[in-house]
Design an enzyme around this catalytic site. Structure first.
Site, mmCIF file in Angstrom:
data_model
loop_
_atom_site.group_PDB
_atom_site.id
_atom_site.type_symbol
_atom_site.label_atom_id
_atom_site.label_comp_id
_atom_site.label_asym_id
_atom_site.label_seq_id
_atom_site.Cartn_x
_atom_site.Cartn_y
_atom_site.Cartn_z
ATOM 1 N N HIS A 91 -1.283 6.466 -4.308
ATOM 2 C CA HIS A 91 -2.416 5.993 -3.520
ATOM 3 C C HIS A 91 -3.093 7.211 -2.890
ATOM 4 O O HIS A 91 -2.466 8.266 -2.716
ATOM 5 C CB HIS A 91 -1.950 5.051 -2.419
ATOM 6 C CG HIS A 91 -1.482 3.728 -2.912
ATOM 7 N ND1 HIS A 91 -1.235 2.670 -2.073
ATOM 8 C CD2 HIS A 91 -1.211 3.273 -4.171
ATOM 9 C CE1 HIS A 91 -0.841 1.624 -2.767
ATOM 10 N NE2 HIS A 91 -0.812 1.969 -4.047
ATOM 11 N N GLU A 105 -3.794 8.002 0.097
ATOM 12 C CA GLU A 105 -3.104 8.537 1.273
ATOM 13 C C GLU A 105 -1.915 9.403 0.875
ATOM 14 O O GLU A 105 -1.712 10.495 1.423
ATOM 15 C CB GLU A 105 -2.586 7.398 2.160
ATOM 16 C CG GLU A 105 -3.652 6.459 2.677
ATOM 17 C CD GLU A 105 -3.858 5.237 1.790
ATOM 18 O OE1 GLU A 105 -3.987 5.384 0.554
ATOM 19 O OE2 GLU A 105 -3.913 4.122 2.335
#
EC number: 3.5.4.33
Length: 174
Positions: free
Chosen positions: A63, A65
């Protein structure tokens, strides 16, 4: 900026726009869900960034992040990213929220809330759990309408539907 002083809203918006640029790359270059993230040190310099790469890399943990946190850890030579702010275009999921806690991020700023898997206030609020040994300040909704519209338009395009105009939209719309 002195400790304890709030980040000016224009700085939050500037970094969120940078995260939008990263999200655009995810969609344009890899046809990934357009989520971008940028990690900013306490002194105001970016030292990690990323965008969704889980489909392209066959990695469910890639992801935006996580990609940004990995880059930040490499840049600092440390798994602790103390004092930093993570800007992300979509509210983090449970996996990303816990990575934020473990990395000791000081502040999370996100754009659109995620009514399906958001773990920083929408569906869950993992960052606020008092059992954690680290606290993360959270600012949600920074350029949230634009962030939501961008995500909605990605999914609308996948379904052959016309894009939304300036009225916004939630990330799961379409």
């Amino acid at each position: 900026m002195p400790p304890g002083q709030a980040t000016p809203p224009e700085d939050d918006e500037r970094w969120m726009r940078h995260a939008f640029t990263l999200a655009d790359r995810a969609e344009r270059e890899f046809d990934e869900i357009p989520v971008g993230a940028v990690l900013v040190a306490a002194d105001g310099r970016a030292f990690g960034e990323g965008f969704n790469r889980n489909i392209a890399t066959h990695d469910p943990t890639a992801h935006a992040e996580i990609v940004a946190l990995r880059a930040g850890g490499q840049a600092l030579g440390n798994h602790r990213l103390v004092g930093s702010t993570l800007y992300v275009t979509l509210e983090p999921c449970a996996m990303c929220a816990m990575a934020i806690v473990h990395a000791r991020i000081a502040r999370l700023v996100y754009g659109a809330a995620d009514p399906k898997t958001g773990a920083c206030g929408s569906v869950f609020d993992l960052l606020a759990d008092p059992r954690h040994n680290h606290r993360v300040a959270v600012s949600g909704g920074v350029l949230g309408e634009e962030a939501g519209r961008r995500l909605s338009n990605y999914f609308r395009a996948k379904r052959g539907r016309p894009p939304l105009g300036g009225q916004g939209g939630s990330p799961d719309e379409g």
